[in-house]
Design a protein around this motif. Structure first.
Motif, PDB file in Angstrom:
ATOM      1  N   ASP A  89       0.853  -1.190   0.000  1.00  0.00           N
ATOM      2  CA  ASP A  89       0.000   0.000   0.000  1.00  0.00           C
ATOM      3  C   ASP A  89       0.888   1.240   0.000  1.00  0.00           C
ATOM      4  OD1 ASP A  89      -2.235  -1.512  -0.022  1.00  0.00           O
ATOM      5  OD2 ASP A  89      -2.814  -1.150   2.041  1.00  0.00           O
ATOM      6  N   ALA A  90       1.289   1.635  -1.188  1.00  0.00           N
ATOM      7  CA  ALA A  90       2.217   2.752  -1.325  1.00  0.00           C
ATOM      8  C   ALA A  90       1.958   3.464  -2.647  1.00  0.00           C
ATOM      9  CB  ALA A  90       3.663   2.245  -1.277  1.00  0.00           C
ATOM     10  N   ILE A  91       2.493   4.679  -2.759  1.00  0.00           N
ATOM     11  CA  ILE A  91       2.478   5.407  -4.026  1.00  0.00           C
ATOM     12  C   ILE A  91       3.885   5.945  -4.274  1.00  0.00           C
ATOM     13  CG2 ILE A  91       0.042   6.017  -4.002  1.00  0.00           C
ATOM     14  CD1 ILE A  91       0.786   8.747  -2.883  1.00  0.00           C
ATOM     15  N   GLN A  92       4.177   6.265  -5.520  1.00  0.00           N
ATOM     16  CA  GLN A  92       5.539   6.636  -5.919  1.00  0.00           C
ATOM     17  C   GLN A  92       5.530   7.908  -6.747  1.00  0.00           C
ATOM     18  OE1 GLN A  92       9.320   4.491  -8.241  1.00  0.00           O
ATOM     19  NE2 GLN A  92       7.358   3.455  -8.094  1.00  0.00           N
ATOM     20  N   LEU A  93       6.419   8.836  -6.411  1.00  0.00           N
ATOM     21  CA  LEU A  93       6.579  10.076  -7.163  1.00  0.00           C
ATOM     22  C   LEU A  93       7.859  10.008  -7.973  1.00  0.00           C
ATOM     23  CD1 LEU A  93       5.993  13.711  -5.999  1.00  0.00           C
ATOM     24  CD2 LEU A  93       8.181  13.104  -7.045  1.00  0.00           C
ATOM     25  N   THR A  94       7.756  10.307  -9.263  1.00  0.00           N
ATOM     26  CA  THR A  94       8.930  10.410 -10.120  1.00  0.00           C
ATOM     27  C   THR A  94       8.927  11.763 -10.827  1.00  0.00           C
ATOM     28  OG1 THR A  94       7.703   9.199 -11.837  1.00  0.00           O
ATOM     29  CG2 THR A  94       9.301   7.960 -10.557  1.00  0.00           C
ATOM     30  N   PRO A 135      13.255   8.619  -7.576  1.00  0.00           N
ATOM     31  CA  PRO A 135      11.874   8.308  -7.218  1.00  0.00           C
ATOM     32  C   PRO A 135      11.703   8.266  -5.706  1.00  0.00           C
ATOM     33  CG  PRO A 135      12.685   6.795  -8.894  1.00  0.00           C
ATOM     34  CD  PRO A 135      13.874   7.566  -8.399  1.00  0.00           C
ATOM     35  N   MET A 136      10.517   8.649  -5.237  1.00  0.00           N
ATOM     36  CA  MET A 136      10.195   8.609  -3.809  1.00  0.00           C
ATOM     37  C   MET A 136       8.967   7.735  -3.602  1.00  0.00           C
ATOM     38  SD  MET A 136      10.832  12.501  -2.461  1.00  0.00           S
ATOM     39  CE  MET A 136       9.943  13.326  -3.784  1.00  0.00           C
ATOM     40  N   ILE A 137       9.052   6.804  -2.668  1.00  0.00           N
ATOM     41  CA  ILE A 137       7.950   5.893  -2.365  1.00  0.00           C
ATOM     42  C   ILE A 137       7.512   6.138  -0.925  1.00  0.00           C
ATOM     43  CG2 ILE A 137       7.249   3.473  -2.193  1.00  0.00           C
ATOM     44  CD1 ILE A 137       9.554   2.859  -4.194  1.00  0.00           C
ATOM     45  N   ILE A 138       6.213   6.364  -0.745  1.00  0.00           N
ATOM     46  CA  ILE A 138       5.705   6.635   0.599  1.00  0.00           C
ATOM     47  C   ILE A 138       4.564   5.666   0.932  1.00  0.00           C
ATOM     48  CG2 ILE A 138       6.381   9.063   0.592  1.00  0.00           C
ATOM     49  CD1 ILE A 138       3.452   9.777  -0.033  1.00  0.00           C
ATOM     50  N   PRO A 139       4.339   5.388   2.227  1.00  0.00           N
ATOM     51  CA  PRO A 139       3.312   4.430   2.649  1.00  0.00           C
ATOM     52  C   PRO A 139       1.934   5.061   2.748  1.00  0.00           C
ATOM     53  CG  PRO A 139       4.504   5.206   4.559  1.00  0.00           C
ATOM     54  CD  PRO A 139       5.159   5.854   3.361  1.00  0.00           C
ATOM     55  N   ARG A 140       0.971   4.244   3.158  1.00  0.00           N
ATOM     56  CA  ARG A 140      -0.425   4.648   3.228  1.00  0.00           C
ATOM     57  C   ARG A 140      -0.652   5.859   4.128  1.00  0.00           C
ATOM     58  NH1 ARG A 140      -5.598   3.083   2.655  1.00  0.00           N
ATOM     59  NH2 ARG A 140      -5.062   1.196   1.510  1.00  0.00           N
ATOM     60  N   ASP A 141       0.069   5.975   5.226  1.00  0.00           N
ATOM     61  CA  ASP A 141      -0.219   7.036   6.190  1.00  0.00           C
ATOM     62  C   ASP A 141       0.513   8.348   5.874  1.00  0.00           C
ATOM     63  OD1 ASP A 141       2.301   6.100   6.786  1.00  0.00           O
ATOM     64  OD2 ASP A 141       1.997   6.039   8.953  1.00  0.00           O
ATOM     65  N   GLU A 142       1.115   8.454   4.686  1.00  0.00           N
ATOM     66  CA  GLU A 142       1.723   9.707   4.260  1.00  0.00           C
ATOM     67  C   GLU A 142       1.115  10.118   2.917  1.00  0.00           C
ATOM     68  OE1 GLU A 142       5.966   9.725   4.393  1.00  0.00           O
ATOM     69  OE2 GLU A 142       6.042   9.207   6.528  1.00  0.00           O
ATOM     70  N   TRP A 143       1.428  11.329   2.481  1.00  0.00           N
ATOM     71  CA  TRP A 143       0.865  11.810   1.227  1.00  0.00           C
ATOM     72  C   TRP A 143       1.790  12.851   0.622  1.00  0.00           C
ATOM     73  CZ3 TRP A 143      -1.229  12.535   6.070  1.00  0.00           C
ATOM     74  CH2 TRP A 143      -1.162  13.838   6.594  1.00  0.00           C
ATOM     75  N   PHE A 144       1.646  13.021  -0.694  1.00  0.00           N
ATOM     76  CA  PHE A 144       2.347  14.080  -1.414  1.00  0.00           C
ATOM     77  C   PHE A 144       1.389  15.249  -1.613  1.00  0.00           C
ATOM     78  CE2 PHE A 144       4.620  10.319  -3.284  1.00  0.00           C
ATOM     79  CZ  PHE A 144       5.884  10.615  -2.796  1.00  0.00           C
ATOM     80  N   GLU A 145       1.931  16.454  -1.539  1.00  0.00           N
ATOM     81  CA  GLU A 145       1.159  17.641  -1.881  1.00  0.00           C
ATOM     82  C   GLU A 145       1.993  18.477  -2.836  1.00  0.00           C
ATOM     83  OE1 GLU A 145      -0.484  21.374   0.591  1.00  0.00           O
ATOM     84  OE2 GLU A 145      -1.320  19.431   1.223  1.00  0.00           O
ATOM     85  N   LEU A 146       1.409  18.778  -3.999  1.00  0.00           N
ATOM     86  CA  LEU A 146       2.082  19.580  -5.012  1.00  0.00           C
ATOM     87  C   LEU A 146       1.437  20.953  -5.064  1.00  0.00           C
ATOM     88  CD1 LEU A 146       2.139  16.922  -7.907  1.00  0.00           C
ATOM     89  CD2 LEU A 146       3.715  17.141  -5.967  1.00  0.00           C
ATOM     90  N   ARG A 147       2.268  21.985  -5.040  1.00  0.00           N
ATOM     91  CA  ARG A 147       1.775  23.356  -5.114  1.00  0.00           C
ATOM     92  C   ARG A 147       2.473  24.069  -6.265  1.00  0.00           C
ATOM     93  NH1 ARG A 147       1.849  25.072   1.360  1.00  0.00           N
ATOM     94  NH2 ARG A 147       0.737  23.184   2.114  1.00  0.00           N
ATOM     95  N   PRO A 148       1.931  23.922  -7.485  1.00  0.00           N
ATOM     96  CA  PRO A 148       2.564  24.538  -8.649  1.00  0.00           C
ATOM     97  C   PRO A 148       2.571  26.057  -8.549  1.00  0.00           C
ATOM     98  CG  PRO A 148       0.928  22.895  -9.291  1.00  0.00           C
ATOM     99  CD  PRO A 148       0.735  23.156  -7.838  1.00  0.00           C
ATOM    100  N   HIS A 149       3.652  26.675  -9.009  1.00  0.00           N
ATOM    101  CA  HIS A 149       3.718  28.125  -9.083  1.00  0.00           C
ATOM    102  C   HIS A 149       2.952  28.577 -10.323  1.00  0.00           C
ATOM    103  CE1 HIS A 149       7.663  28.491  -6.545  1.00  0.00           C
ATOM    104  NE2 HIS A 149       6.746  27.720  -5.992  1.00  0.00           N
TER     105      HIS A 149
END
Length: 285
Positions: A180-185, A201-215
């Motif tokens: 149960d993970a997601i990956q950012l490339t 690449p960065m792989i994070i587990p279920r209890d974490e999340w990525f947040e992207l804030r485009p300029h």
């Protein structure tokens, strides 16, 4: 045992023929073809992986309760376990199945646009965001903590099943879907003495999340946003949060091909010197 079966097919003559034959076999054996006021037990996709993605999004309301089955008539068929000549066997397997399934994690996408619009969506494979022109700049947070400022062509966040798609072409890892993970490339990141990002690449587990804030710049507002096989070029995003979804997709367990056998068949091919490859039954576990 009677099953309520929903069948979705692409427009290819071969796929349409398979659909008609499957309907015939199911009806002859006492199965039910889906009625709109009854939730389906099984959703069958006939086509390639693109068709299965379309099926997933078209019937997403049933994703956490129905089992999916793919019949392959496309070029790769990574999600498909069945071939067109096995229609009669599949119909019988559907009616005799006891509900056993295997489930895979999905990607939860929460998007905020600069006009204040907010919406959620699920992805089976990946989410990506790219600059239409010039360099995309975006702050990346992990679990509300600032990690880096990215500069480059774009960013891809994939599920384990989606890790074999765009993510793999970007140098990401292939991840087994039991994780149960997601990956950012990163897509063509800029790394020099002035600008720097992780680059890996960065792989994070279920209890974490990525947040992207485009300029968002006055001369470069629009970006291309892709969610699986759907693409949008009119979304001006202020923030997007990506995490492992609470919902999962369920595939019918009977004749479900092992994940690493799928990977091998798709990217390495069959090696005549490999004793396992000489017995096709070894790939039906």
């Amino acid at each position: 045992m009677s099953k309520n079966v929903l069948i979705f097919s692409n427009d290819k003559p071969e796929s349409q023929d398979i659909k008609m034959r499957l309907v015939k076999h199911l009806k002859n054996a006492g199965g039910l073809i889906h009625e709109k006021d009854i939730a389906p037990d099984i959703i069958v996709s006939i086509g390639g992986d693109g068709t299965l993605l379309s099926t997933f999004h078209k019937y997403i309301e049933f994703v956490d309760r129905a089992r999916f089955i793919g019949i392959h008539t496309g070029h790769l068929g990574f999600y498909a376990d069945w071939q067109g000549y096995e229609v009669q066997e599949l119909a019988q397997a559907i009616l005799e199945s006891d509900g056993e399934s295997i489930s895979y994690p999905l990607l939860n996408i929460e998007i905020d646009l600069i006009d204040g619009t907010h919406y959620n969506q699920l992805a089976l494979n990946e989410f990506s965001i790219r600059a239409i022109s010039g360099t995309m700049v975006s702050e990346i947070y992990i679990k509300d903590h600032f990690f880096e400022t990215f500069r480059g062509d774009g960013i891809c966040v994939a599920t384990p099943t989606g890790s074999t798609g765009l993510n793999k072409s970007l140098g990401g890892a292939v991840i087994h879907p039991r994780l149960d993970a997601i990956q950012l490339t990163e897509i063509a990141s800029i790394n020099n003495r002035v600008f720097r990002s992780l680059g890996s690449p960065m792989i994070i587990p279920r209890d974490e999340w990525f947040e992207l804030r485009p300029h968002v710049h006055s001369d470069h507002k629009e970006m291309i946003v892709s969610i699986d096989n759907m693409t949008y070029s009119d979304k001006i995003i202020s923030c997007v949060k990506l995490s492992v979804a609470q919902e999962r997709i369920h595939f019918a367990r009977f004749k479900h091909t092992h994940f690493w056998d799928r990977v091998k068949h798709s990217f390495i091919g069959i090696n005549d010197n490999d004793s396992m490859d000489k017995n096709p039954n070894n790939y039906l576990k």
